[in-house]
Enzyme design. Structure first.
Site, mmCIF file in Angstrom:
data_model
loop_
_atom_site.group_PDB
_atom_site.id
_atom_site.type_symbol
_atom_site.label_atom_id
_atom_site.label_comp_id
_atom_site.label_asym_id
_atom_site.label_seq_id
_atom_site.Cartn_x
_atom_site.Cartn_y
_atom_site.Cartn_z
ATOM 1 C CB SER A 194 -0.899 0.019 1.236
ATOM 2 O OG SER A 194 -1.612 1.238 1.333
ATOM 3 C CE1 TYR A 242 -4.825 -2.231 4.625
ATOM 4 C CE2 TYR A 242 -3.620 -0.251 3.996
ATOM 5 C CZ TYR A 242 -4.287 -1.409 3.644
ATOM 6 O OH TYR A 242 -4.416 -1.751 2.323
#
Length: 252
Positions: A143, A157
Site C-alpha cells: 500500500s 494498517y
C-alpha cells in the site's frame, strides 16, 4: 504478451478487487490460477468468468489468517497441479475504528493478522515448492500507506504494509540464490470494496479518479511474467489525481 501455458498462480483475496483482476489477467495469458478467499460464491463467479473466457481456474476456499488452511491450499496445489510458479499475496482488510482514539487490541490483531501474518503464512507455505523448482515469483499487494503512513489508513494498517515491504526485501536477499523473486506493489487509493470500511464515505466521483482494479491486475501480470533473470523489487503507483497530494496542498 506471450502465452504462459503450464504456469500456475495462487491468488489470495481473489473474490473481488485487485485479486480478481490479477486472476483474470494471469488466466488471459495462459496461467492456471488457484483462487482463494473466504467467500465461495464470489470465488466461483470469478472462476466461471475465467472459464467462459477460455482460461483455467480452481477454487480453494480458505481464510489465509488460518495457517493450517494456507498449508492445505499450498499442498493441494502442489499435489494436484504439480507446481506453484506465482504467488499473488493479495488478501487484506482494514477496520473502521482505526484511529488511536478508537483502536482496540482486537482491532490490532484483526488488521495485523489479515495484512501481515497471513502474508507470511502464504510465503512460508510456497517457498519449499519454489525452492525445489529453482524458480518462483512472489507478488504482494502492499500500500501507499506502507511507504507514506497516514491516519487515513490507520497506524495498524500502515505498519502492517510497511512490514510487508520489509518481508519482500528480505525474501530477495535470502532467496535470490534459489531463483526466487519478490515484488511488493504499493498502490495509492484504489477503487475496491475495502473503501467501504472507511470511516468517512468515499464518493463515486472520487472513486472514479482512483486507480482501478484492472490497472493493478495488468501490473501484476507484467511483474509475474518478467524473465527469470529480472526482479522487480518494488513498485509504487498512484492515480494522477492523488488525494494524498491534494491533502498536503490544501494545508499549505
Amino acid at each position: 504478451m506471450a502465452q504462459q501455458d503450464g504456469k500456475v498462480a495462487w491468488v489470495t483475496g481473489a473474490g473481488s478487487g485487485i485479486g480478481e483482476a490479477a486472476a483474470r489477467a494471469l488466466a488471459a495469458s495462459g496461467v492456471t490460477v488457484v483462487l482463494s478467499g473466504r467467500r465461495p460464491e464470489a470465488l466461483q463467479l470469478v472462476a466461471d468468468a475465467i472459464a467462459a473466457a477460455g482460461g483455467i481456474a480452481h477454487v480453494q476456499v480458505a481464510d489465509v489468517t488460518d495457517s493450517d488452511a494456507v498449508q492445505r491450499v499450498a499442498a493441494w496445489t502442489r499435489d494436484t497441479l504439480g507446481r506453484i510458479d506465482i504467488l499473488v499475496n493479495n488478501a487484506g482488510s482494514n477496520i473502521q475504528a482505526r484511529s488511536f482514539a478508537a483502536l482496540t487490541p482486537a482491532g490490532v490483531d484483526q488488521v495485523i493478522g489479515a495484512n501481515l501474518s497471513a502474508a507470511f503464512y502464504c510465503v512460508t507455505a510456497v517457498l519449499p515448492i519454489m525452492r525445489a523448482q529453482g524458480d518462483g515469483v512472489l507478488i504482494h499487494t502492499g500500500s501507499w500507506a506502507g511507504r507514506h503512513p497516514s491516519p487515513v489508513s490507520g497506524a495498524a494498517y500502515s505498519a502492517a504494509k510497511q512490514g510487508m515491504m520489509v518481508m519482500s526485501q528480505l525474501l530477495n536477499e535470502e532467496e535470490c540464490v534459489n531463483g526466487i523473486r519478490s515484488c511488493v506493489i504499493c498502490p495509492a487509493e484504489t477503487a475496491t470494496p475495502i473503501l467501504d470500511k472507511r470511516p468517512v464515505k468515499v464518493s463515486d466521483e472520487s472513486r472514479a479518479r482512483m486507480l482501478q482494479p484492472d490497472d493493478l491486475g495488468d501490473l501484476i501480470r507484467y511483474v509475474a511474467l518478467l524473465p527469470a533473470h529480472v526482479c522487480m523489487n518494488e513498485v509504487v503507483i498512484s492515480p494522477t489525481w492523488n488525494r494524498m497530494f491534494r491533502a498536503v496542498l490544501d494545508r499549505e
